[in-house]
Design a protein around this motif. Structure first.
Motif, PDB file in Angstrom:
ATOM      1  N   ALA A 122      14.886 -15.825 -12.092  1.00  0.00           N
ATOM      2  CA  ALA A 122      13.454 -15.843 -11.761  1.00  0.00           C
ATOM      3  C   ALA A 122      13.202 -15.009 -10.517  1.00  0.00           C
ATOM      4  N   GLN A 123      14.141 -15.088  -9.565  1.00  0.00           N
ATOM      5  CA  GLN A 123      13.985 -14.323  -8.331  1.00  0.00           C
ATOM      6  C   GLN A 123      14.141 -12.833  -8.620  1.00  0.00           C
ATOM      7  N   ALA A 124      15.013 -12.474  -9.538  1.00  0.00           N
ATOM      8  CA  ALA A 124      15.243 -11.075  -9.869  1.00  0.00           C
ATOM      9  C   ALA A 124      14.033 -10.469 -10.576  1.00  0.00           C
ATOM     10  N   GLN A 125      13.193 -11.291 -11.158  1.00  0.00           N
ATOM     11  CA  GLN A 125      12.018 -10.829 -11.887  1.00  0.00           C
ATOM     12  C   GLN A 125      10.837 -10.475 -10.971  1.00  0.00           C
ATOM     13  N   GLN A 126      10.940 -10.771  -9.695  1.00  0.00           N
ATOM     14  CA  GLN A 126       9.827 -10.506  -8.787  1.00  0.00           C
ATOM     15  C   GLN A 126       9.548  -9.006  -8.693  1.00  0.00           C
ATOM     16  N   LYS A 127       8.266  -8.693  -8.701  1.00  0.00           N
ATOM     17  CA  LYS A 127       7.868  -7.293  -8.581  1.00  0.00           C
ATOM     18  C   LYS A 127       7.847  -6.894  -7.110  1.00  0.00           C
ATOM     19  N   ILE A 128       8.281  -5.687  -6.871  1.00  0.00           N
ATOM     20  CA  ILE A 128       8.247  -5.130  -5.523  1.00  0.00           C
ATOM     21  C   ILE A 128       7.405  -3.870  -5.582  1.00  0.00           C
ATOM     22  N   GLY A 129       6.451  -3.791  -4.691  1.00  0.00           N
ATOM     23  CA  GLY A 129       5.582  -2.630  -4.640  1.00  0.00           C
ATOM     24  C   GLY A 129       5.828  -1.813  -3.389  1.00  0.00           C
ATOM     25  N   VAL A 130       5.469  -0.555  -3.474  1.00  0.00           N
ATOM     26  CA  VAL A 130       5.540   0.329  -2.312  1.00  0.00           C
ATOM     27  C   VAL A 130       4.184   1.008  -2.167  1.00  0.00           C
ATOM     28  N   VAL A 131       3.873   1.344  -0.948  1.00  0.00           N
ATOM     29  CA  VAL A 131       2.602   2.007  -0.694  1.00  0.00           C
ATOM     30  C   VAL A 131       2.806   3.019   0.433  1.00  0.00           C
ATOM     31  N   ASN A 132       2.143   4.149   0.316  1.00  0.00           N
ATOM     32  CA  ASN A 132       2.218   5.198   1.325  1.00  0.00           C
ATOM     33  C   ASN A 132       0.917   5.148   2.133  1.00  0.00           C
ATOM     34  N   THR A 133       0.929   4.384   3.221  1.00  0.00           N
ATOM     35  CA  THR A 133      -0.300   4.213   4.003  1.00  0.00           C
ATOM     36  C   THR A 133      -0.723   5.509   4.684  1.00  0.00           C
ATOM     37  N   ALA A 134       0.234   6.378   5.006  1.00  0.00           N
ATOM     38  CA  ALA A 134      -0.127   7.659   5.632  1.00  0.00           C
ATOM     39  C   ALA A 134      -0.985   8.486   4.674  1.00  0.00           C
ATOM     40  N   ALA A 135      -0.606   8.512   3.396  1.00  0.00           N
ATOM     41  CA  ALA A 135      -1.377   9.266   2.401  1.00  0.00           C
ATOM     42  C   ALA A 135      -2.763   8.655   2.221  1.00  0.00           C
ATOM     43  N   ILE A 136      -2.839   7.348   2.297  1.00  0.00           N
ATOM     44  CA  ILE A 136      -4.132   6.667   2.159  1.00  0.00           C
ATOM     45  C   ILE A 136      -5.018   6.983   3.361  1.00  0.00           C
ATOM     46  N   MET A 137      -4.471   6.819   4.554  1.00  0.00           N
ATOM     47  CA  MET A 137      -5.248   7.050   5.774  1.00  0.00           C
ATOM     48  C   MET A 137      -5.713   8.503   5.860  1.00  0.00           C
ATOM     49  N   GLU A 138      -4.864   9.418   5.399  1.00  0.00           N
ATOM     50  CA  GLU A 138      -5.184  10.841   5.447  1.00  0.00           C
ATOM     51  C   GLU A 138      -6.441  11.166   4.636  1.00  0.00           C
ATOM     52  N   GLU A 139      -6.650  10.456   3.553  1.00  0.00           N
ATOM     53  CA  GLU A 139      -7.772  10.741   2.665  1.00  0.00           C
ATOM     54  C   GLU A 139      -8.988   9.842   2.902  1.00  0.00           C
ATOM     55  N   LEU A 140      -8.872   8.890   3.773  1.00  0.00           N
ATOM     56  CA  LEU A 140      -9.957   7.940   3.997  1.00  0.00           C
ATOM     57  C   LEU A 140     -11.056   8.574   4.861  1.00  0.00           C
ATOM     58  N   PRO A 141     -12.284   8.631   4.380  1.00  0.00           N
ATOM     59  CA  PRO A 141     -13.374   9.245   5.160  1.00  0.00           C
ATOM     60  C   PRO A 141     -13.582   8.573   6.525  1.00  0.00           C
ATOM     61  N   ASP A 142     -13.350   7.267   6.604  1.00  0.00           N
ATOM     62  CA  ASP A 142     -13.501   6.568   7.885  1.00  0.00           C
ATOM     63  C   ASP A 142     -12.542   7.124   8.939  1.00  0.00           C
ATOM     64  N   VAL A 143     -11.339   7.467   8.514  1.00  0.00           N
ATOM     65  CA  VAL A 143     -10.337   8.013   9.442  1.00  0.00           C
ATOM     66  C   VAL A 143     -10.780   9.396   9.908  1.00  0.00           C
ATOM     67  N   LYS A 144     -11.293  10.181   8.989  1.00  0.00           N
ATOM     68  CA  LYS A 144     -11.764  11.526   9.358  1.00  0.00           C
ATOM     69  C   LYS A 144     -12.912  11.435  10.358  1.00  0.00           C
ATOM     70  N   ALA A 145     -13.821  10.500  10.152  1.00  0.00           N
ATOM     71  CA  ALA A 145     -14.944  10.322  11.079  1.00  0.00           C
ATOM     72  C   ALA A 145     -14.447   9.847  12.451  1.00  0.00           C
ATOM     73  N   ALA A 146     -13.514   8.918  12.458  1.00  0.00           N
ATOM     74  CA  ALA A 146     -12.954   8.423  13.727  1.00  0.00           C
ATOM     75  C   ALA A 146     -12.226   9.539  14.459  1.00  0.00           C
ATOM     76  N   THR A 147     -11.479  10.336  13.728  1.00  0.00           N
ATOM     77  CA  THR A 147     -10.744  11.455  14.324  1.00  0.00           C
ATOM     78  C   THR A 147     -11.703  12.455  14.947  1.00  0.00           C
ATOM     79  N   THR A 148     -12.802  12.725  14.272  1.00  0.00           N
ATOM     80  CA  THR A 148     -13.808  13.643  14.810  1.00  0.00           C
ATOM     81  C   THR A 148     -14.403  13.096  16.100  1.00  0.00           C
ATOM     82  N   LYS A 149     -14.708  11.799  16.137  1.00  0.00           N
ATOM     83  CA  LYS A 149     -15.244  11.186  17.358  1.00  0.00           C
ATOM     84  C   LYS A 149     -14.259  11.287  18.507  1.00  0.00           C
TER      85      LYS A 149
END
Length: 179
Positions: free
Chosen positions: A18-45
């Motif tokens: 049952a433990q071996a069946q657990q799903k493991i996810g990965v996420v690239n937060t840098a790629a997400i932040m890079e494309e987020l309009p809020d980050v671009k606006a904050a960077t401009t400020k």
């Protein structure tokens, strides 16, 4: 007691499977932040604030340079008392400029933290939402992993979708391009 231990040993493989069946996810937060309009606006400020501070520091440095040049021109004709006073004035200007620079850098960091904190919270909330929707037991940052197995779920695009980030259009191929 013996029956209890036997039944416990028989259930052990079920617990591991049952433990071996657990799903493991990965996420690239840098790629997400890079494309987020809020980050671009904050960077401009932040960049605008840094430009204002840079202009103020340059003004202070120019003023100090002008005073130094004037001091150097008149130094030969000055009395010792006036020389000392002018030297002290130049040293104080230098100290004020350095102090101002340091305070401005700290202010930029505070402003950056103030602007980025809600964005990080927003991204974390989206990651948690996708984690639950995908039934993952764990989600790891993909940028810090040494290896990722084929069964790990890459949740980056799903998180982008939750945040409303549209996929970037693929660049158009030119007709004479070689493959």
């Amino acid at each position: 007691m013996k029956k209890f231990l036997i039944s416990l040993l028989l259930m052990l493989p079920l617990a591991f499977s049952a433990q071996a069946q657990q799903k493991i996810g990965v996420v690239n937060t840098a790629a997400i932040m890079e494309e987020l309009p809020d980050v671009k606006a904050a960077t401009t400020k932040i960049q605008d604030l840094a430009k204002q501070y840079d202009a103020e520091i340059k003004r202070m440095q120019d003023e100090m340079k002008t005073k130094l040049e004037a001091y150097q021109k008149e130094e030969a004709s000055m009395t010792d008392v006036i020389k000392k006073r002018r030297q002290q004035e130049l040293q104080e200007m230098e100290a004020r400029t350095q102090n101002s620079y340091q305070m401005m850098q700290e202010e930029i960091q505070k402003e950056q933290e103030k602007l980025m904190a809600p964005i990080r919270t927003k991204v974390t909330t989206a990651i948690n939402k996708v984690c639950e929707a995908q039934g993952c037991a764990y989600v790891f940052e993909s940028g810090v992993m040494l290896a990722m197995g084929s069964t790990a779920l890459d949740l980056t695009q799903a998180v982008k979708d939750v945040l409303g980030i549209r996929p970037a259009a693929a660049p158009a191929r030119t007709s004479g391009a070689k493959k």
